[in-house]
Write an enzyme that holds these catalytic residues in place. Structure first.
Site, mmCIF file in Angstrom:
data_model
loop_
_atom_site.group_PDB
_atom_site.id
_atom_site.type_symbol
_atom_site.label_atom_id
_atom_site.label_comp_id
_atom_site.label_asym_id
_atom_site.label_seq_id
_atom_site.Cartn_x
_atom_site.Cartn_y
_atom_site.Cartn_z
ATOM 1 N N GLU A 41 -2.350 -25.270 10.056
ATOM 2 C CA GLU A 41 -3.213 -24.232 9.702
ATOM 3 C C GLU A 41 -2.740 -23.366 8.764
ATOM 4 O O GLU A 41 -1.685 -23.471 9.054
ATOM 5 C CB GLU A 41 -4.249 -23.718 10.649
ATOM 6 C CG GLU A 41 -3.017 -23.474 11.511
ATOM 7 C CD GLU A 41 -4.415 -23.130 13.230
ATOM 8 O OE1 GLU A 41 -4.809 -23.870 13.174
ATOM 9 O OE2 GLU A 41 -3.303 -21.934 14.013
ATOM 10 N N LYS A 59 -1.355 -20.045 8.381
ATOM 11 C CA LYS A 59 -0.650 -18.631 8.409
ATOM 12 C C LYS A 59 -1.320 -17.472 7.928
ATOM 13 O O LYS A 59 -1.072 -17.496 6.657
ATOM 14 C CB LYS A 59 0.642 -19.176 8.067
ATOM 15 C CG LYS A 59 1.619 -17.666 9.668
ATOM 16 C CD LYS A 59 2.916 -17.565 9.439
ATOM 17 C CE LYS A 59 3.886 -16.856 10.389
ATOM 18 N NZ LYS A 59 3.396 -15.831 9.746
ATOM 19 N N ASP A 110 -1.341 -13.943 7.023
ATOM 20 C CA ASP A 110 -0.270 -12.458 6.807
ATOM 21 C C ASP A 110 -1.325 -11.556 7.116
ATOM 22 O O ASP A 110 -1.143 -10.985 6.551
ATOM 23 C CB ASP A 110 0.404 -12.138 5.455
ATOM 24 C CG ASP A 110 1.214 -11.567 5.330
ATOM 25 O OD1 ASP A 110 1.328 -11.421 6.505
ATOM 26 O OD2 ASP A 110 1.661 -10.639 4.540
ATOM 27 N N TYR A 128 -6.808 -17.388 16.060
ATOM 28 C CA TYR A 128 -6.255 -19.403 16.155
ATOM 29 C C TYR A 128 -5.572 -19.670 17.286
ATOM 30 O O TYR A 128 -5.438 -20.875 17.232
ATOM 31 C CB TYR A 128 -5.328 -19.186 15.512
ATOM 32 C CG TYR A 128 -4.391 -17.797 15.507
ATOM 33 C CD1 TYR A 128 -3.588 -17.769 16.245
ATOM 34 C CD2 TYR A 128 -4.206 -16.849 14.228
ATOM 35 C CE1 TYR A 128 -3.162 -16.908 16.052
ATOM 36 C CE2 TYR A 128 -3.332 -16.147 14.302
ATOM 37 C CZ TYR A 128 -3.183 -15.892 15.651
ATOM 38 O OH TYR A 128 -2.178 -14.466 15.333
ATOM 39 N N LYS A 147 6.964 -20.930 6.034
ATOM 40 C CA LYS A 147 6.819 -20.161 5.205
ATOM 41 C C LYS A 147 7.100 -20.680 3.657
ATOM 42 O O LYS A 147 7.951 -21.459 3.459
ATOM 43 C CB LYS A 147 7.670 -19.492 5.447
ATOM 44 C CG LYS A 147 7.747 -18.501 7.272
ATOM 45 C CD LYS A 147 6.708 -17.227 6.882
ATOM 46 C CE LYS A 147 7.228 -16.306 8.042
ATOM 47 N NZ LYS A 147 7.272 -15.192 7.616
ATOM 48 N N CYS A 169 -0.627 15.754 -20.464
ATOM 49 C CA CYS A 169 -1.125 14.121 -20.658
ATOM 50 C C CYS A 169 -1.122 13.882 -21.893
ATOM 51 O O CYS A 169 -1.366 13.701 -23.003
ATOM 52 C CB CYS A 169 -2.815 14.414 -20.255
ATOM 53 S SG CYS A 169 -4.231 13.172 -20.327
ATOM 54 N N CYS A 194 -4.970 13.556 -23.910
ATOM 55 C CA CYS A 194 -5.750 14.591 -24.346
ATOM 56 C C CYS A 194 -4.431 16.082 -24.367
ATOM 57 O O CYS A 194 -4.867 16.824 -25.345
ATOM 58 C CB CYS A 194 -6.303 15.919 -23.658
ATOM 59 S SG CYS A 194 -5.921 16.061 -22.183
ATOM 60 N N CYS A 236 -3.978 15.231 -14.835
ATOM 61 C CA CYS A 236 -4.252 15.452 -15.727
ATOM 62 C C CYS A 236 -5.434 16.965 -15.704
ATOM 63 O O CYS A 236 -5.904 16.964 -15.029
ATOM 64 C CB CYS A 236 -5.031 14.883 -16.683
ATOM 65 S SG CYS A 236 -5.931 15.695 -17.876
ATOM 66 N N CYS A 280 -10.392 16.163 -20.620
ATOM 67 C CA CYS A 280 -10.200 14.576 -21.154
ATOM 68 C C CYS A 280 -10.462 13.579 -21.476
ATOM 69 O O CYS A 280 -11.434 13.205 -20.860
ATOM 70 C CB CYS A 280 -9.184 14.515 -20.112
ATOM 71 S SG CYS A 280 -8.240 13.477 -20.534
HETATM 72 S S1 IVH Z 1 -0.274 -19.195 16.568
HETATM 73 C C1 IVH Z 1 2.253 -18.121 20.825
HETATM 74 N N1 IVH Z 1 -1.334 -19.607 14.308
HETATM 75 O O1 IVH Z 1 1.927 -15.508 13.011
HETATM 76 C C2 IVH Z 1 2.059 -17.722 18.989
HETATM 77 N N2 IVH Z 1 -0.296 -17.447 14.788
HETATM 78 O O2 IVH Z 1 5.015 -14.394 12.788
HETATM 79 C C3 IVH Z 1 1.461 -18.335 18.752
HETATM 80 N N3 IVH Z 1 -0.295 -15.733 12.815
HETATM 81 O O3 IVH Z 1 2.539 -13.742 16.364
HETATM 82 C C4 IVH Z 1 1.058 -17.808 17.326
HETATM 83 N N4 IVH Z 1 -1.452 -17.504 11.875
HETATM 84 O O4 IVH Z 1 0.378 -12.833 14.803
HETATM 85 C C5 IVH Z 1 -0.678 -18.624 15.394
HETATM 86 N N5 IVH Z 1 -2.590 -19.731 12.422
HETATM 87 C C6 IVH Z 1 -1.563 -18.777 13.252
HETATM 88 C C7 IVH Z 1 -1.184 -17.749 12.378
HETATM 89 C C8 IVH Z 1 -0.895 -16.973 13.233
HETATM 90 C C9 IVH Z 1 -0.485 -15.914 11.947
HETATM 91 C C10 IVH Z 1 0.451 -14.970 13.062
HETATM 92 C C11 IVH Z 1 0.565 -14.551 14.472
HETATM 93 C C12 IVH Z 1 2.496 -15.428 15.150
HETATM 94 C C13 IVH Z 1 2.856 -14.510 14.153
HETATM 95 C C14 IVH Z 1 4.439 -15.265 13.795
#
Ligand code: IVH
Length: 510
Positions: A114, A116, A118, A228, A316, A410, A413, A428, A433
């Site tokens: 799935e 990740k 940010d 998640y 990553k 500026c 102007c 400015c 302007c």
């Molecule tokens: S599972 C027990 N699933 O990424 C840890 N984490 O770098 C379970 N994060 O601490 C985390 N997307 O804050 C999980 N699909 C995802 C995620 C995810 C983002 C974050 C989360 C985690 C951090 C680790």
């Protein structure tokens, strides 16, 4: 209306609003207009004000909190909020798979992949279906109680959806709060206009927002959530991660928009490519993929290291970066006069588009980067969208690079530019302007404001340059005759607006 009738009406309005929240925020399939939604909310607010005994903390009207806090209380997590082991390489994923096979012997298992997200990790606790607490991760064992702030996110239900049967006595959902890409761009633009420092990326913007002690400020920030996982639960269980994700969605908690269930690690590699190619389509920043064992019954046997469980790993993606040259640094003038330096770049392909300009925000940022005109620089898309100069390739310097000095007047102007107390930006100060007027008119005509069809950049440019428009009121005085004439050189009619035109006394600041 008596109290009994009011109660019936209140309950039905709450139910309807919750259904619309769910359709809008969880299923992305709204069935009513914003104004219809606002009407329902107003009706509920009015009734709750008339019958205060019937107001409850989980009513949809309670999303925007009360007085600012002075500090966040601490929360001890019922189950620690762990982190994930990270990797950038596919070999590491094969090793991860090898480790699991060794630990599990011949026990069969499969994987789920799935996105990740940010953002900022949060835990949201429901007791008997009602949201009772929301917390940050903190050090994993103890976080901040940000319940009031999380309650302002409409994608977090205040009451779990359990159409038949009782909700679990305890259900903690774990997820990530993020700022939408479009919302991040808008918020940063507003901050720059207000002379405030912009956020470096959407994650910082989300984290900064959740740290606000005044939940009314949080309510105005474009934050959403994806869940998640789970923390402590009572009266609830799922055998697989796929079932867990389905259960989250069924309870009304937004789950990841994509997930893949695969039998072996080899099958994961094409999925990682596929997910990588979709990253620009998500409304959140995705910094990788999470690979999890699907069979939750194996988690205890796999255990955890001090920081992260052994049943999951984060893969990553490298941030997409490009190297190019800074041809020039120009200065833009915003609606409120803020002067913003912009790097004019040798055009370069980056993350799905050609980038030729990158905002440098302000003079402090140029100093921080030690950026000079002619430098070769590395660009990335901040929050996957806005091109940003992240570093200078100092090795590539030839000695011909020129330092940039922020102008004191500026560039449009020639008016004096000054720094207001407490602000990082230069502005400015000339309210007449033309650059400011153009931005002002565009702002006025934009979709979120008067939504004047066809009044785009080019037309505003022409109207202001020709002296036909100096403030929004002038738009309403335009006539076909004014637009067609006077022709250039037609001295008889003179300028449309003479300096002493009483309709054009100096205006207030936009
Ligand atoms: S599972 C027990 N699933 O990424 C840890 N984490 O770098 C379970 N994060 O601490 C985390 N997307 O804050 C999980 N699909 C995802 C995620 C995810 C983002 C974050 C989360 C985690 C951090 C680790």
């Amino acid at each position: 209306m008596n109290a009994a009738e009011a109660e019936k009406k209140i309950l039905s309005l709450r139910e309807t609003i919750r259904r619309h929240d769910r359709l809008y925020y969880v299923e992305a399939a709204p069935v009513v207009s914003d104004s219809e939604y606002d009407r329902l909310m107003k009706a509920l607010e009015t009734l709750e004000a008339r019958f205060p005994d019937l107001a409850t903390p989980d009513s949809p009207t309670q999303r925007v909190g009360g007085e600012p806090l002075s500090d966040f209380p601490s929360v001890v997590h019922a189950q620690p909020m762990m982190s994930l082991a990270n990797t950038y390489s596919r070999e590491d994923l094969m090793e991860f798979d090898g480790r699991l096979r060794k630990l599990l012997g011949d026990k069969p298992f499969s994987y789920v992949v799935e996105p990740k997200i940010d953002g900022v990790a949060v835990s949201v606790r429901y007791e008997h279906g009602h949201l009772v607490q929301g917390a940050t991760r903190g050090d994993g064992l103890k976080g901040d109680d940000i319940t009031a702030n999380l309650k302002t996110l409409r994608s977090i239900p205040l009451v779990l959806s359990v159409p038949d049967g009782d909700p679990p006595p305890v259900f903690e959902a774990r997820g990530e709060v993020f700022m939408s890409k479009a919302g991040f761009i808008r918020l940063n633009a507003e901050r720059v206009e207000a002379g405030e420092a912009p956020f470096a990326n959407a994650r910082n913007a989300a984290a900064g927002s959740l740290k606000q002690l005044d939940s009314r400020v949080v309510a105005r920030r474009p934050l959403s959530v994806v869940f998640y996982g789970v923390g402590e639960t009572e009266g609830w269980g799922a055998e697989t991660h796929i079932d867990l994700l389905d259960a989250l969605a069924a309870l009304g908690l937004p789950a990841p928009p994509r997930r893949w269930h695969v039998a072996t690690m080899e099958e994961i590699f094409p999925v990682l490519d596929q997910l990588g190619s979709e990253r620009h389509t998500f409304d959140f920043d995705m910094d990788g993929a999470v690979v999890k064992v699907n069979e939750r019954g194996l988690y205890d046997a796999l255990g955890a290291t001090a920081k992260s469980p052994r049943w999951a790993i984060a893969y990553k993606y490298q941030a997409e970066q490009a190297e190019t040259a800074v041809r020039a640094i120009t200065v833009q003038v915003g609606r409120t006069g803020v002067l913003t330096p912009v790097a004019e770049l040798e055009p370069v392909a980056l993350a799905g588009s050609v980038v030729s300009r990158a905002t440098l925000h302000n003079a402090d940022e140029i100093r921080r980067l030690d950026l000079r005109i002619g430098d070769r620089v590395f660009v990335e898309k901040a929050g996957d969208v806005i091109p940003a100069v992240v570093a200078v390739n100092v090795q590539a310097r030839t000695g011909s690079e020129k330092p940039f000095v922020m102008p004191t007047v500026c560039p449009i102007c020639g008016g004096a530019a000054a720094r207001r107390e407490g602000e990082v930006a230069l502005r400015c100060e000339n309210l007449q302007c033309s650059a400011q007027i153009k931005r002002w008119i565009r702002h006025f005509a934009a979709r979120g404001a008067m939504d004047i069809e066809g009044l785009g950049d080019a037309l505003v440019e022409q109207l202001v340059d020709e002296g036909l428009v100096r403030d929004p009121a002038d738009l309403y005085a335009l006539t076909p005759e004014k637009l067609l004439g006077p022709q250039k050189g037609d001295q008889a009619q003179g300028s449309l607006f003479e300096a002493d035109d009483p309709a054009h006394t100096p205006r207030a600041a936009p």
